[in-house]
Design a protein around this motif. Structure first.
Motif, PDB file in Angstrom:
ATOM      1  N   LEU A  45       0.829  -1.210   0.000  1.00  0.00           N
ATOM      2  CA  LEU A  45       0.000   0.000   0.000  1.00  0.00           C
ATOM      3  C   LEU A  45       0.863   1.260   0.000  1.00  0.00           C
ATOM      4  CD1 LEU A  45      -2.808  -1.032   2.524  1.00  0.00           C
ATOM      5  CD2 LEU A  45      -3.037  -0.746   0.064  1.00  0.00           C
ATOM      6  N   VAL A  46       1.970   1.202   0.726  1.00  0.00           N
ATOM      7  CA  VAL A  46       2.897   2.346   0.726  1.00  0.00           C
ATOM      8  C   VAL A  46       3.487   2.527  -0.668  1.00  0.00           C
ATOM      9  CG1 VAL A  46       5.022   3.299   1.708  1.00  0.00           C
ATOM     10  CG2 VAL A  46       3.447   2.024   3.178  1.00  0.00           C
ATOM     11  N   ALA A  47       3.829   1.425  -1.306  1.00  0.00           N
ATOM     12  CA  ALA A  47       4.423   1.493  -2.645  1.00  0.00           C
ATOM     13  C   ALA A  47       3.484   2.134  -3.656  1.00  0.00           C
ATOM     14  CB  ALA A  47       4.808   0.085  -3.110  1.00  0.00           C
ATOM     15  N   ARG A  48       2.176   1.972  -3.462  1.00  0.00           N
ATOM     16  CA  ARG A  48       1.191   2.548  -4.386  1.00  0.00           C
ATOM     17  C   ARG A  48       0.787   3.977  -4.006  1.00  0.00           C
ATOM     18  NH1 ARG A  48      -3.026  -2.504  -3.998  1.00  0.00           N
ATOM     19  NH2 ARG A  48      -1.905  -4.019  -5.276  1.00  0.00           N
ATOM     20  N   HIS A  49       1.099   4.385  -2.788  1.00  0.00           N
ATOM     21  CA  HIS A  49       0.549   5.634  -2.259  1.00  0.00           C
ATOM     22  C   HIS A  49       1.096   6.860  -3.000  1.00  0.00           C
ATOM     23  CE1 HIS A  49      -0.935   8.547   0.643  1.00  0.00           C
ATOM     24  NE2 HIS A  49      -1.611   7.570   1.212  1.00  0.00           N
ATOM     25  N   PRO A  50       0.219   7.803  -3.340  1.00  0.00           N
ATOM     26  CA  PRO A  50       0.672   8.992  -4.081  1.00  0.00           C
ATOM     27  C   PRO A  50       1.557   9.940  -3.277  1.00  0.00           C
ATOM     28  CG  PRO A  50      -1.648   9.191  -3.472  1.00  0.00           C
ATOM     29  CD  PRO A  50      -1.245   7.783  -3.160  1.00  0.00           C
ATOM     30  N   LYS A  51       1.556   9.815  -1.947  1.00  0.00           N
ATOM     31  CA  LYS A  51       2.375  10.697  -1.114  1.00  0.00           C
ATOM     32  C   LYS A  51       3.713  10.074  -0.698  1.00  0.00           C
ATOM     33  CE  LYS A  51      -1.202  13.514   1.175  1.00  0.00           C
ATOM     34  NZ  LYS A  51      -1.724  13.904   2.516  1.00  0.00           N
ATOM     35  N   GLU A  60       6.448  -4.675  -7.579  1.00  0.00           N
ATOM     36  CA  GLU A  60       5.519  -4.545  -8.708  1.00  0.00           C
ATOM     37  C   GLU A  60       4.617  -3.323  -8.518  1.00  0.00           C
ATOM     38  OE1 GLU A  60       1.730  -6.921 -10.729  1.00  0.00           O
ATOM     39  OE2 GLU A  60       2.714  -7.722  -8.952  1.00  0.00           O
ATOM     40  N   SER A  61       4.089  -3.151  -7.304  1.00  0.00           N
ATOM     41  CA  SER A  61       3.228  -2.002  -7.016  1.00  0.00           C
ATOM     42  C   SER A  61       3.993  -0.704  -7.150  1.00  0.00           C
ATOM     43  CB  SER A  61       2.657  -2.128  -5.598  1.00  0.00           C
ATOM     44  OG  SER A  61       1.799  -3.244  -5.505  1.00  0.00           O
ATOM     45  N   LEU A  62       5.240  -0.699  -6.701  1.00  0.00           N
ATOM     46  CA  LEU A  62       6.066   0.500  -6.817  1.00  0.00           C
ATOM     47  C   LEU A  62       6.291   0.861  -8.284  1.00  0.00           C
ATOM     48  CD1 LEU A  62       7.872   2.656  -5.480  1.00  0.00           C
ATOM     49  CD2 LEU A  62       9.752   1.006  -5.601  1.00  0.00           C
TER      50      LEU A  62
END
Length: 218
Positions: free
Chosen positions: A63-69, A88-90
């Motif tokens: 979730l951190v890797a996807r987060h816009p902030k 992968e998410s990053l």
């Protein structure tokens, strides 16, 4: 009348209440559900995201890797995460820098490298690197990508795997001479996936009009 204290979920979902300090404290709670709620709060800070980038649960790090902030420092940390799903998410995060995308383009996991292709900030030099990837699924992702320059599409049209060649057919930026050369090579192969790729090509009406494709498409 006794005034009840707000529950943690209510506190975290109400953007007026949590302070950066309270969010940092909650980010260190043993419950992963609470830490996940912290990430959903609009007031989450870069400092909290950096802390959660080292979370013990991979889905929290994901979730951190996807987060816009998520700050650059946390992204750098996540680019070396042991979990493929996190990297992968990053790779799909639109705030991921070109430098990090280049690093991820050389990742051991083909899924991560393929995700780099799908990043909106992918550059021509990264696409050129991935057009030579050892995995045909990555090369096909480059072949389909609308940003892939014609010079690379010409190279991918000669790929030994027809699966990659059909990716070029589906690219609306592919020069018509390249499209015709691929169809001419593949038209006599009785293969469902080749037929579907030609059918899905943006040039299909033109190709069928010229009777380049002699077999019926279902």
């Amino acid at each position: 009348m006794v005034k009840l204290l707000p529950s943690i979920p209510n506190l975290l979902t109400n953007s007026r209440n949590p302070t950066p300090r309270s969010l940092m404290n909650l980010a260190k709670r043993p419950s992963w559900e609470v830490r996940e709620l912290v990430l959903q709060n609009p007031n989450v800070t870069a400092e909290v995201l950096f802390v959660l980038a080292s979370d013990e649960e991979f889905w929290v790090r994901q979730l951190v890797a996807r987060h816009p902030k998520t700050p650059e420092s946390a992204m750098t940390l996540l680019s070396q995460d042991p979990c493929d799903f996190v990297r992968e998410s990053l790779a799909t995060n639109p705030n991921c820098s070109a430098e990090l995308l280049r690093r991820l383009a050389q990742d051991k996991s083909y899924v991560v490298r393929k995700s780099v292709v799908q990043n909106p900030n992918v550059t021509d030099d990264i696409l050129a690197l991935l057009a030579k990837d050892s995995d045909d699924r990555v090369r096909r992702a480059v072949a389909i990508h609308p940003k892939t320059p014609p010079s690379l599409l010409a190279v991918l049209a000669q790929d030994p795997w027809y699966w990659v060649q059909t990716g070029v057919l589906c690219n609306p930026q592919a020069p018509i001479d390249i499209v015709l050369s691929i169809v001419q090579k593949l038209k006599d192969r009785d293969d469902f996936f080749i037929r579907k790729a030609i059918e899905q090509s943006p040039f299909f009406p033109f190709l069928s009009f010229l009777l380049v494709v002699p077999f019926p498409l279902e």
